[in-house]
Design an enzyme around this catalytic site. Sequence first.
Site, PDB file in Angstrom:
ATOM      1  N   VAL B 139       0.828  -1.210   0.000  1.00 21.10           N
ATOM      2  CA  VAL B 139       0.000   0.000   0.000  1.00 21.10           C
ATOM      3  C   VAL B 139       0.860   1.256   0.000  1.00 21.10           C
ATOM      4  O   VAL B 139       0.668   2.148  -0.823  1.00 21.10           O
ATOM      5  CB  VAL B 139      -0.951   0.001   1.222  1.00 21.10           C
ATOM      6  N   THR B 172       7.313  -4.895   3.156  1.00 21.62           N
ATOM      7  CA  THR B 172       7.929  -6.032   3.846  1.00 21.62           C
ATOM      8  C   THR B 172       7.648  -7.298   3.038  1.00 21.62           C
ATOM      9  O   THR B 172       6.523  -7.532   2.624  1.00 21.62           O
ATOM     10  CB  THR B 172       7.332  -6.169   5.257  1.00 21.62           C
ATOM     11  N   LYS B 286      28.365  -5.958  39.265  1.00 21.04           N
ATOM     12  CA  LYS B 286      28.503  -5.289  40.564  1.00 21.04           C
ATOM     13  C   LYS B 286      29.111  -3.903  40.374  1.00 21.04           C
ATOM     14  O   LYS B 286      29.944  -3.668  39.481  1.00 21.04           O
ATOM     15  CB  LYS B 286      29.425  -6.099  41.471  1.00 21.04           C
ATOM     16  N   HIS B 295      20.956  -1.376  43.640  1.00 19.07           N
ATOM     17  CA  HIS B 295      20.920   0.092  43.661  1.00 19.07           C
ATOM     18  C   HIS B 295      19.563   0.528  43.154  1.00 19.07           C
ATOM     19  O   HIS B 295      19.105   0.088  42.101  1.00 19.07           O
ATOM     20  CB  HIS B 295      22.013   0.665  42.755  1.00 19.07           C
ATOM     21  N   GLN B 296      18.914   1.441  43.891  1.00 11.51           N
ATOM     22  CA  GLN B 296      17.565   1.839  43.503  1.00 11.51           C
ATOM     23  C   GLN B 296      17.479   2.472  42.122  1.00 11.51           C
ATOM     24  O   GLN B 296      16.470   2.380  41.452  1.00 11.51           O
ATOM     25  CB  GLN B 296      16.973   2.799  44.539  1.00 11.51           C
ATOM     26  N   GLU B 380       2.605  -0.144  10.412  1.00  9.49           N
ATOM     27  CA  GLU B 380       1.251  -0.498  10.846  1.00  9.49           C
ATOM     28  C   GLU B 380       0.525   0.696  11.437  1.00  9.49           C
ATOM     29  O   GLU B 380      -0.283   0.545  12.359  1.00  9.49           O
ATOM     30  CB  GLU B 380       1.283  -1.622  11.902  1.00  9.49           C
ATOM     31  N   ALA B 383       2.886   6.155  15.326  1.00 10.18           N
ATOM     32  CA  ALA B 383       2.442   6.538  16.667  1.00 10.18           C
ATOM     33  C   ALA B 383       1.484   7.727  16.584  1.00 10.18           C
ATOM     34  O   ALA B 383       0.527   7.834  17.359  1.00 10.18           O
ATOM     35  CB  ALA B 383       3.656   6.884  17.519  1.00 10.18           C
TER      36      ALA B 383
END
Lengths: 254, 400
Positions: B139, B172, B286, B295-296, B380, B383
């Site tokens: 298309v 594709t 580490k 570690h946060q 497809e 966004a």
Amino acid sequence: MAARVLVGVKRVIDYAVKIRVKPDNTGVVTDGVKHSMNPFCEIAVEEAVRLKEKKLVKEVVAVSCGPQQVQETIRTALAMGADRGIHVEVSGKDYDSLGPLQVSKILAALAKKEEASLIILGKQAIDDDCNQTGQMTAALLDWPQGTFASEVAVEGDKLKVIREVDGGLETIKINLPAVVTADLRLNTPRYATLPNIMKAKKKKITNVKPGDLGVDLTSRLEVLRVDEPPQRQAGVKVETVEDLVGKLKEAGRI
Amino acid sequence: AAASVHRGQVTHFPCLPSELTDQQKEFKEVARKFAQEEIIPVAPEYDRSGEYPFPLIRRAWELGLMNSHIPEDYGGLGLSSFDSCLITEELAYGCTGVQTAIEANSLGQMPVIIAGNEAQKKKYLGRMTEEPLMCAYCVTEPGAGSDVAGVRTRAVKKGDEYIINGQKMWITNGGKANWYFLLARTDPDPKCPASRAFTGFVIEADTPGVQPGKKEMNMGQRCSDTRGVTFEDVRIPKENVLLGEGAGFKIAMGAFDKTRPPVAAGATGLAQRALDEATKYALERKTFGRLIADHQAISFMLAEMAMKVELARLAYQRSAWEVDDGRRNTYYASIAKAYAGDIANQVATDAVQIFGGNGFNSEYPVEKLMRDAKIYQIYEGTAQIQRLIISREHLAKYKR
């Protein structure tokens, strides 16, 4: 020519799962853990299905012993090409203590009931590594056995089995009816394709109780304790061969 | 008055089952095993070389993992959208390049499935289940992507045939297809509305005048075959018109409601892979005396990545469930595709970040994921187009 083949399939913890011992050391954790068909049982099913495709056997019957969940394992065998399944219902404490002795009694009884002339099993299960069920089943039936099979060929009313043994390969010829246990190199099991999974839904699974087969499930074994293997210790690096010999002497190894 | 502005009420509660059926679990298992054992080991090499992964596609076809939308009457499995999505997510986890090549078949077939007559379905869907063939959805053009109404490929009726002239781009499977679904303009009058000006055709790829261009080298999903395709005086018999002259636009758009859920599932599979790789790394690497997962800064990143993956999964499952239940799912399909595409990019980028310097390097698996993710915000329906659709559907609820 064997008309009917019985294939035993065991539901075990999946080979890729990290096994954990239960905090009370009575066994391993199975709740919520991924289970699948014992890899050697897959090889057994594959061999049986190939025999059927070569028209050397007429019917492949998959058997599993255990609670409701083992039906998944039987379905996988059906999706690989087995014709029908038998679910021997064992649950609770009986299932916890189910071992080769009980299973071989069940398989022997089923073989007589179903008039099977060939039983193919995996050589061992990857959970208990017993490597006993095939041998016990053959003994109970007074049938010849071809264990650790890496090749099976039908020759008239006999079976030629090439066995993997420590010294290499051993070729034997045994009469039918017989028990064969599958080793790793016997074949590469096929995937269940999606169309075969759908077809398998229409195949029959019959439920049977051990009592109906006249089998006593009492175990002669009691598991005292289950422990994890010891943690791997750190190694020691040495600079020279002399140091190495010295350390080995110290440790009493030489 | 309490008269409600609240349009968020749910009239159909999606009873997403608490557990997959046995059959769904088995299907998922086959797809997962195939992805883990056969796709993952070879995906990096296909990405490097850009070679079309035909051996993998053939295996997927043999296992029944391809062409799942094709109805049983034409040799397919006639799987529901939900079941197809389960499989797609597992394959995409392995490699979205491979999975896109496979998914393009579904996109190309969908117009025939929804609008083909018996003869067309038998001919073009039937052959897909007899041999591992590819097809393509033709298309987009160099000058028209989002604006499908801007398609200029012309189809002129001449006796019992149509003569096609034009240029398609970014197709594709463009160089591997056995047949194409083609959208071309049949009414030259610029005042003719899009809903009547276009016609959908099925074209055999070996028709004289069909010229696939060179394989395009893209940022990601590199093993997927993407090309321009030129149509020069291509003659199509009128039997190959889908539905009728002028019905093309609706067919082309209608396909998306069915194909957007699996595309969202593919993006989710990629995101799950990125999350798994990053988590595994965070539990090994580490720094400052502790695992980086302790570690946060890192564990919070992983938490947000996990949130996004779980929500994307729920979104595509909802959109699949809606269409399987017979309802128009445009709103949910767009939400799923938009969200999954966006989070796939975020999660893949975060995964590279968690890997640090190693993440930027081609010997670690995450840079490929970041490159592969980008296209999910583009193909497809971009966004931006998804947001157009969602806002239109959303506002329509309020205008009623």
